[in-house]
Design an enzyme around this catalytic site. Structure first.
Site, PDB file in Angstrom:
ATOM      1  N   ASP A 292      15.768   7.669 111.156  1.00  0.00           N
ATOM      2  CA  ASP A 292      14.523   7.518 111.910  1.00  0.00           C
ATOM      3  C   ASP A 292      14.712   8.042 113.332  1.00  0.00           C
ATOM      4  OD1 ASP A 292      12.004   6.774 112.727  1.00  0.00           O
ATOM      5  OD2 ASP A 292      12.117   4.798 111.787  1.00  0.00           O
TER       6      ASP A 292
ATOM      7  N   SER B  42       7.633   0.936 108.214  1.00  0.00           N
ATOM      8  CA  SER B  42       7.909   1.359 106.836  1.00  0.00           C
ATOM      9  C   SER B  42       7.872   0.167 105.883  1.00  0.00           C
ATOM     10  CB  SER B  42       9.268   2.043 106.761  1.00  0.00           C
ATOM     11  OG  SER B  42      10.294   1.197 107.259  1.00  0.00           O
TER      12      SER B  42
ATOM     13  N   LYS C  66       5.694  12.464 114.359  1.00  0.00           N
ATOM     14  CA  LYS C  66       4.400  11.785 114.298  1.00  0.00           C
ATOM     15  C   LYS C  66       4.084  11.084 115.625  1.00  0.00           C
ATOM     16  CE  LYS C  66       5.317   9.383 110.505  1.00  0.00           C
ATOM     17  NZ  LYS C  66       6.456   9.993 109.821  1.00  0.00           N
TER      18      LYS C  66
ATOM     19  N   HIS D  29      43.082 -25.983 106.446  1.00  0.00           N
ATOM     20  CA  HIS D  29      43.479 -25.211 107.629  1.00  0.00           C
ATOM     21  C   HIS D  29      43.846 -23.767 107.286  1.00  0.00           C
ATOM     22  CE1 HIS D  29      43.140 -28.815 109.942  1.00  0.00           C
ATOM     23  NE2 HIS D  29      44.120 -29.421 109.285  1.00  0.00           N
TER      24      HIS D  29
ATOM     25  N   LYS E  79      12.107  -0.938 126.923  1.00  0.00           N
ATOM     26  CA  LYS E  79      12.413  -0.590 128.320  1.00  0.00           C
ATOM     27  C   LYS E  79      11.326  -1.114 129.249  1.00  0.00           C
ATOM     28  CE  LYS E  79      12.381   3.529 131.339  1.00  0.00           C
ATOM     29  NZ  LYS E  79      13.654   3.457 132.080  1.00  0.00           N
TER      30      LYS E  79
ATOM     31  N   ARG F 162       8.079  14.800 110.240  1.00  0.00           N
ATOM     32  CA  ARG F 162       9.217  14.383 111.054  1.00  0.00           C
ATOM     33  C   ARG F 162       8.790  14.065 112.487  1.00  0.00           C
ATOM     34  NH1 ARG F 162      14.746  17.834 109.877  1.00  0.00           N
ATOM     35  NH2 ARG F 162      15.168  17.001 107.786  1.00  0.00           N
TER      36      ARG F 162
ATOM     37  N   ASN G 193      55.776 -16.748 106.579  1.00  0.00           N
ATOM     38  CA  ASN G 193      56.468 -16.416 105.351  1.00  0.00           C
ATOM     39  C   ASN G 193      56.063 -17.397 104.261  1.00  0.00           C
ATOM     40  OD1 ASN G 193      58.161 -14.213 106.160  1.00  0.00           O
ATOM     41  ND2 ASN G 193      59.479 -15.646 107.241  1.00  0.00           N
TER      42      ASN G 193
END
Length: 516
Positions: A132, A20, A74, A281, A144, A72, A422
């Site tokens: 997608d 895209s 392809k 720090h 894979k 949707r 504190n």
């Protein structure tokens, strides 16, 4: 389990391109075509390449399939995935491909729809269309089967791919294919996580994926023996998009302190005054507002000049030459500002060890997710957005704070929530005088903050309530004339009564600001 033996030098004869984002694609496609690679592409990608004069075949020619349901579907076709997933070392796989009239695909160059941009305002029909399906399926298949297939999903990787093919005389090494596959799986994981985040609309869903991209490798972590990196969520913003103009590479502590300094100065409107914070720090050791950056720096430095040495300096405005020149009189690790004039860059650039970063300020109250590791898990929360000028602040003392005191109380309240709990801070004339932070008792924090006061009149802020009146007594004895604090102690009445006896003004905000 048998380890996978990677084959080196797998040649690329056929490549499938479906992206895209067209950035750099024409250059890569032309390179592949010049190497004799047969190019296959989906509709829009193919049209762009043919428009650039690059020979490319339409993917739908494989087994004669066509785009379905409005585009949707392809690349979701058995023949396409068989061509990607086939094990070249398995004769049965190759016979099945031959029976389909399909040849193996050796390279997949893919991309994912820009879901994050489309779904910025939440789930919608447009967001649904931006999810997608075919792209991730195709990329996963190639990753894979990286034993035989090369896969790339980021235009930034096109150059390294071309260099790899050139160096391998048309072949791609097993090491390259493995790393490329890992990168693709991580990219798809991030994509799926983004979709889940938008769909859930829940800050704390039952399952939460934290998917980050490396902004930069760091010199080391908190100590030289610790490895570290800086990661963020793409697209980068804030410190992740900061520009470094001078100095050596950044370290873990540099970024942590720069974030703390920038978050503090972002509390103050740059149109009203220049604000400067000095952090060491992770905790502020100086803060001030003034008409100019150099005045703000000098006043912030006065809070605690010893602790300021070697610290990180933040400004809510552009760094000018006057401030840069004064900063170089001592050593500081890093300066971060919204910008810097060329002369200021030149001045700091002459100091080898001073890093200068420029970055936009975070917006006050901007939602930021904080993540902290504990043994066996993670703590996730929203960053404290503050409550400056909240309408439910209550003056609980008999004495009303004066106008000047009120301004200093607001400054102190902004500052105290950035100190470690504190925390108690003492402020006079728009600058911190003393900061007591990281103390295990409120009275200790009060004593530390009041110690530099030496009888001057000032105001104080406490990030939590006073459990006893002793902290108020310590501050009053040092010269504090007004206090702002959350309230909420079971001894509030006792604390207020003591403030009245000491002639103090006291405001209760109703909200605490612990920072651990």
């Amino acid at each position: 389990m048998n380890a996978l033996q990677m084959v080196d030098g797998v040649r690329i004869r056929r490549a499938l391109l479906s992206v895209s984002d067209p950035t750099g694609l024409a250059k890569l496609a032309q390179f592949l075509a010049d190497k004799g690679v047969v190019l296959l592409a989906t509709g829009g990608t193919g049209d762009r390449l043919r428009g650039a004069g690059i020979p490319v075949r339409e993917l739908s020619q494989i087994a004669g399939f066509r785009s379905l349901v409005g585009g949707r579907v392809k690349s979701l076709h058995p023949a396409v995935h068989a061509a990607i997933l086939a094990d070249r070392g398995d004769a049965r796989h190759m016979r099945e491909l031959a029976g389909l009239g399909v040849e193996p695909i050796d390279l997949v160059v893919g991309g994912l729809y820009s879901f994050g941009r489309v779904a910025a305002d939440g789930w919608s029909r447009q967001a649904a269309e931006a999810v997608d399906i075919g792209g991730p399926a195709m990329l996963r298949a190639a990753a894979k089967n990286h034993e035989w297939v090369t896969v790339v999903a980021d235009p930034k990787d096109y150059q390294s791919l071309m260099l790899e093919i050139e160096a391998g005389d048309g072949g791609v090494s097993g090491e390259y294919r493995r790393h490329a596959a890992a990168s693709v799986f991580a990219r798809i994981s991030a994509y799926d996580a983004a979709v889940a985040e938008v769909l859930s609309e829940d800050l704390h869903p039952p399952r939460k994926a934290l998917v980050l991209e490396q902004v930069r490798a760091l010199r080391y972590g908190e100590n030289p023996r610790q490895r570290a990196g800086f990661y963020s969520v793409a697209p980068f913003s804030g410190l992740a998009s900061a520009e470094q103009l001078t100095g050596p590479d950044l370290g873990y502590n540099n970024i942590a302190d720069a974030d703390a300094a920038q978050a503090l100065v972002a509390e103050f409107d740059p149109a009203a005054a220049a604000a400067c914070a000095i952090v060491k720090h992770g905790a502020p050791c100086g803060a001030a507002c003034a008409p100019t950056p150099v005045e703000a720096f000098l006043r912030a430095r006065e809070t605690d000049p010893v602790s300021a040495f070697g610290g990180v300096i933040g400004f809510n405005c552009e760094l000018d030459a006057a401030a840069a020149g004064r900063i170089t009189a001592e050593f500081y690790e890093l300066v971060i500002a919204t910008g810097a004039v060329p002369e200021a860059v030149s001045i700091l650039g002459r100091r080898d060890r001073v890093r200068l970063l420029t970055a936009q300020l975070p917006q006050p109250g901007q939602a930021v997710t904080e993540v902290r590791t504990v043994h066996g898990g993670f703590l996730i929360q929203e960053r404290d957005p503050g409550d400056i000028g909240a309408p439910d602040w209550k003056i609980v003392s008999k004495r009303q704070p004066g106008q000047a005191e009120r301004g200093d109380l607001e400054f102190a309240w902004k500052l105290v929530r950035h100190a470690r709990s504190n925390a108690v801070v003492v402020v006079a004339d728009g600058a911190a005088v003393g900061i007591g932070s990281g103390r295990t008792s409120r009275v200790d924090a009060a004593e530390a903050a009041a110690r530099p006061l030496a009888g001057r009149e000032a105001v104080a802020a406490s990030d939590g309530f006073f459990p006893f009146a002793d902290g108020v007594e310590v501050l009053a004895a040092a010269g504090v004339r007004a206090i702002i604090q959350p309230g909420g102690s079971k001894r509030d009445a006792e604390v207020i009564r003591r403030a009245d006896e000491l002639g103090l003004a006291m405001i209760m905000t109703g909200s605490r600001h612990f920072r651990h």
